[in-house]
Design an enzyme around this catalytic site. Sequence first.
Site, PDB file in Angstrom:
ATOM      1  NE  ARG A  50      45.039  48.581  35.790  1.00 59.90           N
ATOM      2  CZ  ARG A  50      45.177  49.481  34.814  1.00 59.90           C
ATOM      3  NH1 ARG A  50      44.922  49.137  33.559  1.00 59.90           N
ATOM      4  NH2 ARG A  50      45.580  50.702  35.081  1.00 59.90           N
ATOM      5  CE1 TYR A 102      30.882  25.452  33.789  1.00 56.27           C
ATOM      6  CE2 TYR A 102      31.754  27.533  32.973  1.00 56.27           C
ATOM      7  CZ  TYR A 102      31.336  26.736  34.022  1.00 56.27           C
ATOM      8  OH  TYR A 102      31.363  27.230  35.305  1.00 56.27           O
ATOM      9  CG  ASP A 173      36.598  25.929  26.206  1.00 55.49           C
ATOM     10  OD1 ASP A 173      37.514  25.192  26.602  1.00 55.49           O
ATOM     11  OD2 ASP A 173      35.875  26.589  26.987  1.00 55.49           O
ATOM     12  CE  LYS A 198      36.937  23.589  35.341  1.00 54.25           C
ATOM     13  NZ  LYS A 198      36.857  25.042  35.210  1.00 54.25           N
TER      14      LYS A 198
END
Length: 388
Positions: A50, A102, A173, A198
Amino acid sequence: MKRKIETKCLHLEEDDGKNTHYGAISYPIYQTATYAHLGVGKSTGFDYSRLQNPTKEHLEKIVASLENGISAFAFSSGMAGIALLMEIFKPNDHIIADSDLYGGSIRLFRNISEKNKIQFTNIDCYQDKIEDFIKPNTKAVYLETPTNPMMNVTDIQALSEITKKHNLLLIVDNTFLSPYFQNPLDLGADIVVHSGTKYLSGHNDTLAGFLVTNRTDIKEKFEFLIKTTGAGLSPFDSWLILRGIKTLGIRMEQSQKNAIQIANWLKNQKAVTKVIYPALKEHPGHEIMKKQARGFGAMITFQLESKAFALSILEKVRMIKFAESLGGVETLITYPTTQTHADVPQEIQEKNGITDSTLRLSVGIENIQDLIYELETVFQETERELYA
């Protein structure tokens, strides 16, 4: 000599000459949650996955190198990365955000971040005067360029001069162009966001997100938050993204090559009322893109003459898939109003230009003749059905 980006997709300079991991060319998947210690205070450098994992760390170094940042952080999805990003802000902080984002980002800001008392003002960053919206409690400007799905282009360098003047963070972004075509940190941004699902992955087979920065103070905040929230990317998914990045350059080039031809084909269709793609000279952001990016990407948005025509296309595509994503090797077509932007209020969709006849195309790497043939067939079938 400074390495070219195609090479940086494959090699870390700090690994040159090393014969570690038994000489494995493909970086190993360290599928472990915890690590043994030789004694108190004698850590291997890894304690618990983690906190960090060798496979994930290698991926983060690659992405940081591609974006010319000092650190990158890999998350379980793009939205997990943006959600953690919002944790660097406090109640009553104010963020100027682009209106055309988005839909998942808009949903997060409206339903989670605002609940946590973060304030937002939505503007068109590509044309509105940013300084008119800055308040005493403004902390950041958040945008996409090009935007999703309306492909608006903002001059990052010009905007960064304003944000630096007012001591604001500039968050960009960069998902649509990927670091292969655009590097916002080089243009003055402080933080870069990616949906690694993506183009960085490129194969529609895993989820991932990234935050990249070139500021030590922000790096330290992200290190604490990713350890605390546990939103980091798994070892196997990290390996999948590493594998995808190896072909980022050739995928981006071929997808863009196809997109340019498809955009010009769409312009000649009677049923198409508008084609929005920055590579077209008539696009208002064309010259800005030429200045700040090395390419135009492979995302095309287009408007059809009617909702019926749009829905018919979605029902008739075969090789091209009607699906909600982008950036993979396969060409995908999306209906923003019910998919990517379904949770965006109708008035915002209309303001941004998203209608029930808007389609978004993520152009893949198939043979261009096959793609054009598919589109020609689907358009002809639709015309016969609607106008016979």
